[in-house]
Design an enzyme around this catalytic site. Sequence first.
Site, PDB file in Angstrom:
ATOM      1  N   ASP A 286      56.040  33.847  39.967  1.00 29.43           N
ATOM      2  CA  ASP A 286      56.552  32.231  40.783  1.00 29.43           C
ATOM      3  C   ASP A 286      55.453  31.332  40.582  1.00 29.43           C
ATOM      4  O   ASP A 286      54.262  31.652  40.497  1.00 29.43           O
ATOM      5  CB  ASP A 286      57.040  32.928  42.169  1.00 29.43           C
ATOM      6  CG  ASP A 286      57.474  31.722  43.265  1.00 29.43           C
ATOM      7  OD1 ASP A 286      58.201  31.155  42.523  1.00 29.43           O
ATOM      8  OD2 ASP A 286      56.881  31.608  44.199  1.00 29.43           O
ATOM      9  N   SER A 287      55.744  30.260  41.134  1.00 31.45           N
ATOM     10  CA  SER A 287      54.673  29.083  41.322  1.00 31.45           C
ATOM     11  C   SER A 287      53.785  29.284  42.567  1.00 31.45           C
ATOM     12  O   SER A 287      52.784  28.803  42.496  1.00 31.45           O
ATOM     13  CB  SER A 287      55.631  27.680  41.729  1.00 31.45           C
ATOM     14  OG  SER A 287      56.067  27.962  42.666  1.00 31.45           O
TER      15      SER A 287
ATOM     16  N   GLU B 253      53.997  28.036  52.017  1.00 27.18           N
ATOM     17  CA  GLU B 253      52.867  28.270  51.364  1.00 27.18           C
ATOM     18  C   GLU B 253      51.729  28.195  52.210  1.00 27.18           C
ATOM     19  O   GLU B 253      50.696  28.959  52.418  1.00 27.18           O
ATOM     20  CB  GLU B 253      52.641  27.375  50.234  1.00 27.18           C
ATOM     21  CG  GLU B 253      53.096  27.785  48.952  1.00 27.18           C
ATOM     22  CD  GLU B 253      52.823  28.738  48.066  1.00 27.18           C
ATOM     23  OE1 GLU B 253      51.744  29.112  48.148  1.00 27.18           O
ATOM     24  OE2 GLU B 253      53.682  29.560  47.780  1.00 27.18           O
TER      25      GLU B 253
ATOM     26  N   CYS C 131      61.404  31.948  40.410  1.00 26.18           N
ATOM     27  CA  CYS C 131      61.018  30.714  40.921  1.00 26.18           C
ATOM     28  C   CYS C 131      62.212  29.723  40.236  1.00 26.18           C
ATOM     29  O   CYS C 131      62.765  30.056  38.977  1.00 26.18           O
ATOM     30  CB  CYS C 131      59.792  30.208  40.215  1.00 26.18           C
ATOM     31  SG  CYS C 131      59.457  28.540  40.384  1.00 26.18           S
TER      32      CYS C 131
ATOM     33  N   HIS D 112      61.123  30.256  47.933  1.00 26.03           N
ATOM     34  CA  HIS D 112      60.348  30.152  49.267  1.00 26.03           C
ATOM     35  C   HIS D 112      61.212  30.179  50.671  1.00 26.03           C
ATOM     36  O   HIS D 112      60.803  30.502  51.399  1.00 26.03           O
ATOM     37  CB  HIS D 112      59.519  28.815  49.374  1.00 26.03           C
ATOM     38  CG  HIS D 112      58.358  28.635  48.492  1.00 26.03           C
ATOM     39  ND1 HIS D 112      58.274  28.828  47.054  1.00 26.03           N
ATOM     40  CD2 HIS D 112      56.857  29.126  48.643  1.00 26.03           C
ATOM     41  CE1 HIS D 112      57.081  28.899  46.523  1.00 26.03           C
ATOM     42  NE2 HIS D 112      56.217  28.978  47.472  1.00 26.03           N
TER      43      HIS D 112
ATOM     44  N   CYS E 200      65.443  27.711  46.267  1.00 22.25           N
ATOM     45  CA  CYS E 200      63.881  28.083  45.935  1.00 22.25           C
ATOM     46  C   CYS E 200      63.571  29.276  46.431  1.00 22.25           C
ATOM     47  O   CYS E 200      63.941  29.419  47.716  1.00 22.25           O
ATOM     48  CB  CYS E 200      63.095  26.977  46.473  1.00 22.25           C
ATOM     49  SG  CYS E 200      61.424  27.052  46.317  1.00 22.25           S
TER      50      CYS E 200
END
Length: 256
Positions: free
Chosen positions: A3-4, A144, A66, A178, A176
């Site tokens: 993932d990013s 994040e 992602c 996240h 996403c």
Amino acid sequence: MMDSGLGGLSVARVLRQQLPNESLVFVGDEGHFPYGTKPQATIRRLVSQIGQFLLHQDVKMMIIACNTATAAALDRVSQELPIPVIGVIQPGAKAAVKTGAASIGVIATDSTTQDGAYVRDIHQLSPNVHVVAQATQPLVSIVEHGQTGTAKAQVTVNQQLSMFDNHPVQALILGCTHFPFLSKEIQRKMGDKVKLVDPALETVHEARQYLTAHDLLAAQKESYVHLYSTGDVHDLIAGGDKWLAGQYDDCLHIDL
């Protein structure tokens, strides 16, 4: 799995729940975070580099956990690697269509929204479904920075999803990885009647189907979890402690 940043841990969490015998190597590319505002050519290069790293870890499958990376790089990396590569967009689209909703919302990063991958996949599966796509890039930073569950998180969610006040939907894809970590705030904003769709569940289901069909499921119960970060390893440790309940063997920094 890659993932990013930390968002892919939402997929890792489901994988560990559904396939506990499988060992996992996870790369969070926090050194290049965020992906959502980068050119697709840059994203493809980064995902390709991570794919080569994972290949050297003797993995049998790669999951691009992602949405932005899936939209930009799935086709390329699938051609480059001699192992199966699964993304999260097509499984997410399938899961949304399965709800039977006549109107489906998609929230995602700038890049994923501009690419239009979810809209295309949904309409391939069900041409008559009405799709409302909205870029909600600021939500990524909330996760994040460990701000889930805070008043700031709810305020940001309310602001980013305000367009659905005038464009109501019956199901909402958390486009996403996240965003599942903000599911409480998102559900609160959207209301209980809106079905939230987490692509992680369908992605892991597809991984299980492939591994089963090709007799690749792990038999042993002594699995391991190795976490790698291209950025500040302490951020990934915090994410692993919070969202994997600390159930990982090590967390190391790598340079790609």
